[in-house]
Design an enzyme around this catalytic site. Structure first.
Site, PDB file in Angstrom:
ATOM      1  N   TYR A   1       0.481  -1.612 -12.184  1.00 28.22           N
ATOM      2  CA  TYR A   1      -0.941  -1.519 -12.549  1.00 28.22           C
ATOM      3  C   TYR A   1      -1.123  -0.847 -13.904  1.00 28.22           C
ATOM      4  O   TYR A   1      -2.052  -0.093 -14.130  1.00 28.22           O
ATOM      5  CB  TYR A   1      -1.735  -0.785 -11.453  1.00 28.22           C
ATOM      6  CG  TYR A   1      -1.553  -1.414 -10.103  1.00 28.22           C
ATOM      7  CD1 TYR A   1      -2.034  -2.695  -9.860  1.00 28.22           C
ATOM      8  CD2 TYR A   1      -0.874  -0.768  -9.068  1.00 28.22           C
ATOM      9  CE1 TYR A   1      -1.840  -3.310  -8.620  1.00 28.22           C
ATOM     10  CE2 TYR A   1      -0.679  -1.370  -7.834  1.00 28.22           C
ATOM     11  CZ  TYR A   1      -1.173  -2.634  -7.621  1.00 28.22           C
ATOM     12  OH  TYR A   1      -0.980  -3.244  -6.410  1.00 28.22           O
TER      13      TYR A   1
ATOM     14  N   ARG B   1      -5.432   3.509 -15.917  1.00 26.71           N
ATOM     15  CA  ARG B   1      -5.531   4.275 -14.674  1.00 26.71           C
ATOM     16  C   ARG B   1      -6.110   5.683 -14.846  1.00 26.71           C
ATOM     17  O   ARG B   1      -6.929   6.115 -14.030  1.00 26.71           O
ATOM     18  CB  ARG B   1      -4.173   4.324 -13.954  1.00 26.71           C
ATOM     19  CG  ARG B   1      -3.607   2.933 -13.638  1.00 26.71           C
ATOM     20  CD  ARG B   1      -2.407   2.972 -12.705  1.00 26.71           C
ATOM     21  NE  ARG B   1      -2.779   3.323 -11.355  1.00 26.71           N
ATOM     22  CZ  ARG B   1      -2.626   4.510 -10.833  1.00 26.71           C
ATOM     23  NH1 ARG B   1      -2.041   5.478 -11.515  1.00 26.71           N
ATOM     24  NH2 ARG B   1      -3.030   4.764  -9.611  1.00 26.71           N
TER      25      ARG B   1
ATOM     26  N   PRO C   1       4.439  -5.226  -0.660  1.00 25.95           N
ATOM     27  CA  PRO C   1       4.439  -4.038  -1.516  1.00 25.95           C
ATOM     28  C   PRO C   1       4.402  -4.400  -3.001  1.00 25.95           C
ATOM     29  O   PRO C   1       5.026  -5.364  -3.432  1.00 25.95           O
ATOM     30  CB  PRO C   1       5.775  -3.363  -1.173  1.00 25.95           C
ATOM     31  CG  PRO C   1       6.662  -4.482  -0.751  1.00 25.95           C
ATOM     32  CD  PRO C   1       5.769  -5.505  -0.092  1.00 25.95           C
ATOM     33  N   GLY C   2       3.662  -3.636  -3.753  1.00 26.79           N
ATOM     34  CA  GLY C   2       3.615  -3.825  -5.200  1.00 26.79           C
ATOM     35  C   GLY C   2       4.072  -2.563  -5.897  1.00 26.79           C
ATOM     36  O   GLY C   2       5.188  -2.449  -6.407  1.00 26.79           O
ATOM     37  N   ARG C   3       3.192  -1.552  -5.862  1.00 25.48           N
ATOM     38  CA  ARG C   3       3.449  -0.293  -6.561  1.00 25.48           C
ATOM     39  C   ARG C   3       4.804   0.318  -6.208  1.00 25.48           C
ATOM     40  O   ARG C   3       5.519   0.804  -7.080  1.00 25.48           O
ATOM     41  CB  ARG C   3       2.340   0.692  -6.196  1.00 25.48           C
ATOM     42  CG  ARG C   3       2.374   1.971  -6.999  1.00 25.48           C
ATOM     43  CD  ARG C   3       1.395   3.026  -6.437  1.00 25.48           C
ATOM     44  NE  ARG C   3       0.156   2.494  -5.975  1.00 25.48           N
ATOM     45  CZ  ARG C   3      -0.997   2.489  -6.653  1.00 25.48           C
ATOM     46  NH1 ARG C   3      -1.047   3.017  -7.855  1.00 25.48           N
ATOM     47  NH2 ARG C   3      -2.083   1.978  -6.125  1.00 25.48           N
TER      48      ARG C   3
ATOM     49  N   GLY D   1       0.754  -1.244   0.000  1.00 21.76           N
ATOM     50  CA  GLY D   1       0.000   0.000   0.000  1.00 21.76           C
ATOM     51  C   GLY D   1       0.783   1.292   0.000  1.00 21.76           C
ATOM     52  O   GLY D   1       0.197   2.363  -0.197  1.00 21.76           O
TER      53      GLY D   1
ATOM     54  N   CYS E   1     -12.446   4.339 -29.356  1.00 24.53           N
ATOM     55  CA  CYS E   1     -13.691   5.091 -29.578  1.00 24.53           C
ATOM     56  C   CYS E   1     -14.427   5.386 -28.275  1.00 24.53           C
ATOM     57  O   CYS E   1     -15.536   4.887 -28.068  1.00 24.53           O
ATOM     58  CB  CYS E   1     -14.610   4.295 -30.482  1.00 24.53           C
ATOM     59  SG  CYS E   1     -13.712   3.204 -31.540  1.00 24.53           S
ATOM     60  N   GLU E   2     -13.812   6.099 -27.382  1.00 25.42           N
ATOM     61  CA  GLU E   2     -14.449   6.506 -26.136  1.00 25.42           C
ATOM     62  C   GLU E   2     -13.865   7.854 -25.738  1.00 25.42           C
ATOM     63  O   GLU E   2     -12.647   8.024 -25.814  1.00 25.42           O
ATOM     64  CB  GLU E   2     -14.102   5.539 -24.992  1.00 25.42           C
ATOM     65  CG  GLU E   2     -14.425   4.112 -25.269  1.00 25.42           C
ATOM     66  CD  GLU E   2     -15.286   3.482 -24.179  1.00 25.42           C
ATOM     67  OE1 GLU E   2     -15.799   4.214 -23.305  1.00 25.42           O
ATOM     68  OE2 GLU E   2     -15.439   2.268 -24.245  1.00 25.42           O
TER      69      GLU E   2
ATOM     70  N   TYR F   1      -9.415   5.933 -12.643  1.00 21.74           N
ATOM     71  CA  TYR F   1      -9.283   6.654 -11.366  1.00 21.74           C
ATOM     72  C   TYR F   1      -9.055   8.145 -11.559  1.00 21.74           C
ATOM     73  O   TYR F   1      -8.783   8.838 -10.593  1.00 21.74           O
ATOM     74  CB  TYR F   1      -8.076   6.138 -10.580  1.00 21.74           C
ATOM     75  CG  TYR F   1      -7.946   4.642 -10.450  1.00 21.74           C
ATOM     76  CD1 TYR F   1      -8.893   3.892  -9.755  1.00 21.74           C
ATOM     77  CD2 TYR F   1      -6.848   3.978 -10.993  1.00 21.74           C
ATOM     78  CE1 TYR F   1      -8.745   2.519  -9.611  1.00 21.74           C
ATOM     79  CE2 TYR F   1      -6.699   2.609 -10.854  1.00 21.74           C
ATOM     80  CZ  TYR F   1      -7.648   1.886 -10.170  1.00 21.74           C
ATOM     81  OH  TYR F   1      -7.493   0.535 -10.033  1.00 21.74           O
TER      82      TYR F   1
END
Ligand code: LLP
Length: 408
Positions: free
Chosen positions: A358, A300, A262-264, A227, A330-331, A304
């Site tokens: 991520y 992301r 831990p990842g990020r 985290g 197309c968005e 977010y």
């Protein structure tokens, strides 16, 4: 990056393309491991952040453990040659088949999240003649003060066992001969900018561990999850060594193995996404730079409203304009960045920063876009660690209905 020109990688491998720095990944992991040297610990990299085999391998060689959340991640870590006892298996919805595969492999610990999961794990272990090492993930009801989609330690989130129900469940687990109760854990959220919520969670877990000792249940492991945040823009999260140092201070002298996931903070700032400008256009007041990466490559910003710095690899002189950096999908939600002051020409190479975590891991094939290549730089060399997907890979598993008369 390290000793390699990004322009060269883009030229050889094409764009869009993710590029990771081996040295950057190793440096971040060593910050945790070094600062925790004073206490028993395991730093288990959260594979979900970036599950490329080369990333797992680089960390595995340093002695890292791994936090997994699916049978797929289990297979990856085993395929990278990591011993199964270095794996912890997290996740709120493990299936029978996933439990059985992890038991068979011999993972180091299951982080279980509900009464039903405890019963199911005990049954699966008994059926397969094994004992499952378990840690209960409790929900300490702590506000991690981060984006609501990635807050996980509040009572109303789906994660963990409410802390006030944990003692009863520990008693149940301890009574099961198929389970070996080893630890207690939590994971309160992601991209945290402060140490305090971690320390609050630690206090709550330690209090529960002491209460359990009074019940005759002795726990050897305490898992604080992952985290810790990184800098994307102007955040200033503490470096891993500061978090680790604060934890060592509180845990020194306690007979406990500290586990972190831990990842990020290991991979996030060790990677960039390279993309080329296809077109510049102007609609009304807005200027758009249409690039060859899109929301399928980096979700992301769309999901977010996350900020990623966008830097021209070879900056141009001139007066900057404000650009929306958008992809070919197309968005209108297909943007990588908004209102960035840049001097651009078609063909320019851009580095989207902080794209090690991520990013590829959340990419998709929307619009039948092959997923990007991944490259790892190691000193003055680079290696393609995942070749670009080919369109034929994307529909290889599909089929059409048998031939027959066309309905009237
Ligand atoms: N352990 C558990 C049980 C987790 O659920 C997570 C992340 C981690 C460890 C690693 O957390 P980290 O150190 O990376 O913050 N897709 C979102 C992030 C989702 C995080 C999910 N769980 C994003 O792009 O920001």
């Amino acid at each position: 990056m390290e000793g390699v020109e990004l322009e060269r990688i883009a030229h050889d491998v094409g764009t869009p393309c993710f590029v990771y720095s081996r040295a950057g990944i190793e440096h971040a992991w060593r910050q945790y491991d070094g600062a925790l040297a004073g206490i028993a610990h395991e730093v288990c990299y959260a594979v979900k952040a970036n599950s490329n085999l080369a990333v797992i391998d680089v960390l595995g060689r340093l002695g890292a453990g791994f936090d997994i959340v699916s049978a797929g991640e289990l297979e990856r870590v085993l395929a990278a040659g990591v011993p199964a006892e270095r794996i912890v298996f997290s996740g709120v919805g493990k299936s029978d088949a996933e439990m059985a595969a992890a038991l068979e492999a011999g993972v180091g610990c299951f982080n279980v999240e509900s009464a039903q999961e405890i019963r199911r794990l005990a049954a699966t272990a008994a059926r397969t003649g094994r004992t499952a090492p378990v840690s209960l993930r409790v929900n300490p009801d702590i506000d991690a003060l981060t984006h609501p989609y990635i807050t996980t330690g509040l009572r109303e989130n789906k994660f963990g066992i409410p802390i006030d129900e944990a003692r009863g469940l520990y008693a149940q687990a301890a009574a099961s001969p198929a389970l070996a109760v080893r630890g207690i854990g939590c994971h309160i959220g992601s991209q945290l900018a402060n140490i305090e919520p971690f320390l609050d969670a630690l206090e709550r877990l330690l209090a529960l561990r002491d209460a359990l000792a009074g019940d005759g249940i002795r726990l050897s492991h305490l898992n604080l999850g992952g985290g810790l945040g990184i800098r994307y823009r102007d955040e200033s999260p503490p470096p891993p060594a500061d978090l680790a140092g604060a934890l060592v201070e509180r845990l020194a002298g306690r007979d406990l193995v500290l586990v972190l996931e831990p990842g990020r903070s290991i991979v996030g700032n060790a990677g960039v996404l390279l993309t080329r400008v296809e077109y510049l256009k102007r609609n009304g007041e807005k200027r758009f730079a249409v690039v060859d990466a899109a929301m399928n490559d980096l979700l992301r910003p769309a999901l977010y409203d996350a900020w990623h710095d966008v830097v021209p690899v070879k900056p141009r002189a001139g007066a900057p304009e404000l650009y929306e950096i958008v992809g070919p999908i197309c968005e209108s939600g297909d943007f990588l960045a908004r209102a960035r002051a840049l001097v651009l020409e078609p063909g320019d190479l851009l580095a989207v920063q902080s794209a090690g975590a991520y990013a590829f891991a959340m990419s998709s094939n929307y619009n039948t876009r092959p997923r990007a290549a991944e490259v790892m730089v190691d000193g003055d060399r680079y290696h393609v660690v995942r070749r670009r997907e080919r369109v034929r890979d994307l529909f290889a598993g599909e089929s059409v209905l048998p031939a027959g008369p066309v309905p009237a």
